[in-house]
Design an enzyme around this catalytic site. Structure first.
Site, PDB file in Angstrom:
ATOM      1  N   GLY A 160      -0.392  -6.448   6.751  1.00  0.00           N
ATOM      2  CA  GLY A 160       1.026  -6.246   6.499  1.00  0.00           C
ATOM      3  C   GLY A 160       1.654  -5.426   7.614  1.00  0.00           C
ATOM      4  N   SER A 161       2.940  -5.644   7.870  1.00  0.00           N
ATOM      5  CA  SER A 161       3.661  -4.823   8.841  1.00  0.00           C
ATOM      6  C   SER A 161       3.985  -3.468   8.209  1.00  0.00           C
ATOM      7  CB  SER A 161       4.940  -5.526   9.285  1.00  0.00           C
ATOM      8  OG  SER A 161       4.626  -6.679  10.028  1.00  0.00           O
ATOM      9  N   GLY A 162       4.398  -2.523   9.051  1.00  0.00           N
ATOM     10  CA  GLY A 162       4.751  -1.193   8.571  1.00  0.00           C
ATOM     11  C   GLY A 162       3.730  -0.137   8.958  1.00  0.00           C
ATOM     12  N   HIS A 163       2.639  -0.572   9.638  1.00  0.00           N
ATOM     13  CA  HIS A 163       1.584   0.363  10.050  1.00  0.00           C
ATOM     14  C   HIS A 163       1.529   0.514  11.581  1.00  0.00           C
ATOM     15  CE1 HIS A 163       0.325  -0.019   5.942  1.00  0.00           C
ATOM     16  NE2 HIS A 163       0.014  -1.299   6.080  1.00  0.00           N
ATOM     17  N   LYS A 185      -8.893  -5.362   7.104  1.00  0.00           N
ATOM     18  CA  LYS A 185      -8.809  -4.159   6.270  1.00  0.00           C
ATOM     19  C   LYS A 185      -9.007  -4.579   4.811  1.00  0.00           C
ATOM     20  CE  LYS A 185      -4.713  -2.399   7.440  1.00  0.00           C
ATOM     21  NZ  LYS A 185      -4.152  -3.625   8.057  1.00  0.00           N
ATOM     22  N   HIS A 230      -0.122   2.486   2.003  1.00  0.00           N
ATOM     23  CA  HIS A 230       1.080   1.868   1.415  1.00  0.00           C
ATOM     24  C   HIS A 230       1.655   2.797   0.360  1.00  0.00           C
ATOM     25  CE1 HIS A 230      -1.878  -1.238   2.506  1.00  0.00           C
ATOM     26  NE2 HIS A 230      -0.850  -1.820   3.049  1.00  0.00           N
TER      27      HIS A 230
END
Lengths: 330, 330
Positions: free
Chosen positions: A53-56, A104, A218
């Site tokens: 997922g994006s955001g990391h 992950k 998250h």
């Protein structure tokens, strides 16, 4: 919550357009959401593909380049990419020596990379997988069966990437990646919740004056909430959890990782406390990296990852790397 | 406001202890607050010294190392360091070829570096100074007579640092530093206020739904407040202000700088918009750097700095650098 964006729907595409504009050494397929090093496939080299997922960020797109990943597939914010992206990435980077998927441990990522591995093998690409599950905070959390994959992903991608760059075959690169994961443990804390563009505000509720010990990247719940602690107390707690799980036989690589909104001034103060605890435990530190590497959007907080290294792993850690997010030696 | 600290009074010392622990390639005098590259003084090399209030990290301490600064002096948060620190730094790094002070244009810094230059010269050290004043937003702001020094400091320190590393004499390094400053302009926006440890909360009031256009790196007022804008609109506004002031004759270096708490995902989306505007204006981009480099603690927001470069300046920009905050080629 104000954000530096156009609309929530285009956040990932907009960031990919930015990656394309700023990094001519990458090939960015904005439509299909695949970031590839421009010189791929590199002849006679095992290729590394990761995603999530994006955001990391900078994980994973910021780790594409010489000595680390060959390609990355970003999903929507906090959402797994789809198998089609992974297959496309594998096809773009495979030199015939095979591809290692770095995954992950989140249920969606695991399922999608599994499916992608089957599809890629149907296309004649040899695929191996390594699961990263270093988070010592909890087992079986929101989004995850088993431990979560967090900061050790950086160590796995860097060290296995260097092994691939040296020309090691797939089984050997895979074994090294697996070893790095097994020798790594992480623990994170949140001082504030993160806000996703889709929600437009905090994704969980963390009262003033409290922190979340063992938070996921998250914002998943950790071990407990407590009244706010000092940097010194947090370092004692976090390093204790990590060391309980990881018997300290060898020197360690240390990642003092910011979750996104914690000032570097505070991160270095925290790094001092982490070093203090390690010194008290007589654990030798081989290298330390301080900064925002495996982030949770605008979450305030930090995580500590330790990775035990022998001479080979340390040599591979020190090997040249040239990516947007991590670069030295070239 | 929760912070990852022990007590407000020790924030700078704690961070310096962290720098010392994490960076064996630096000599950190925690008590006297001076960060020096370990191999200083480097024989036959002009030395660069900078400094300023803390809270803008990695600026300046994170830019000490081969190819950039020889020493940095951090003050308290948002407070100038004192002349004694600067003289101590100059004495530690002078090889006999002289020292260039890189000074951001804030009244306290200017006065203290002026006094330090006199004191250092009394000790037989040849000193030159360059004032960085690139902020196109306002003249005569809180803390400043004239333009403020912001993002261009990174360009000045990197490019003049490379010139010194090549063995250029003091007058030439000073002239290059001055040229980089003259060819650079910046503009920043704040989406949220920053919180200093001493205050324990926001240092200014920015209502929900508004942004500050032209903010300074300590949260100083800018040109105006408006209802929240999109990334696209902010890029149009910021680049317009910068270009009005900087006639675009040459290709530019672009710094898309995060103020501290803005996620990298958003910064890259903003970088895409900055590139779009530059493309519409037919301005060639030579290199782009995206990340948190000249920060304001936990402020959300970003700034854009453009620096026009000829072949010489671009070559010096590309030259190897090895610091905690900026590293390539070695």
């Amino acid at each position: 919550m104000k954000m530096l964006i156009n609309v929530a729907e285009s956040v990932v595409s907009d960031a990919l357009r930015g990656m394309a504009a700023c990094h001519p050494e990458l090939t960015v397929d904005v439509e299909n959401r695949v970031i590839v090093r421009r010189d791929a496939p590199v002849a006679d080299k095992v290729a590394l593909v990761s995603g999530g997922g994006s955001g990391h960020e900078p994980l994973h797109g910021g780790f594409v380049g010489r000595g680390m990943l060959d390609a990355a597939c970003p999903g929507e914010v906090f959402t797994s990419p789809v198998p089609d992206q992974m297959v496309r990435a594998a096809a773009a980077v495979d030199s015939g020596k095979g591809v290692l998927f770095v995954v992950k441990n989140y249920t969606g990522d695991v399922l999608n990379f599994d499916m992608a591995a089957e599809l890629a093998e149907d296309e004649g690409i040899q695929v191996a997988k390594v699961l990263v599950n270093d988070d010592a905070a909890v087992t079986d959390s929101l989004y995850t069966a088993g431990r979560r994959g967090t900061g050790a992903t950086l160590f796995v991608e860097k060290i296995a990437g260097a092994a691939a760059e040296e020309g090691m075959p797939l089984e050997r690169v895979e074994a090294i990646a697996r070893r790095v994961n097994e020798l790594s443990r992480s623990f994170g804390v949140a001082l504030s919740a993160c806000s996703t563009p889709a929600k437009g505000g905090p994704t969980f509720d963390l009262p003033p004056g409290e922190l979340e010990l063992g938070v996921g990247i998250h914002g998943e719940p950790g071990r407990e909430r407590r009244a706010m602690m000092t940097s010194r107390e947090i370092a004692d707690y976090a390093v204790h959890v990590v060391l309980e799980d990881l018997p300290p036989d060898n020197p360690v690589l240390v990642l003092v990782n910011g979750m996104g909104a914690t000032p570097q001034l505070e991160l270095y103060g925290f790094a001092a406390e982490v070093h203090r605890v390690l010194g008290e435990r007589r654990i030798a530190v081989a290298r330390t990296l301080v900064g925002n590497y495996v982030t949770s959007l605008d979450m305030a907080g930090a995580s500590v990852t330790l990775c035990q290294v022998d001479e080979e792993l340390l040599r591979l850690w020190d090997a040249p790397v040239r990516t947007a997010g991590l670069r030295w030696g070239c």
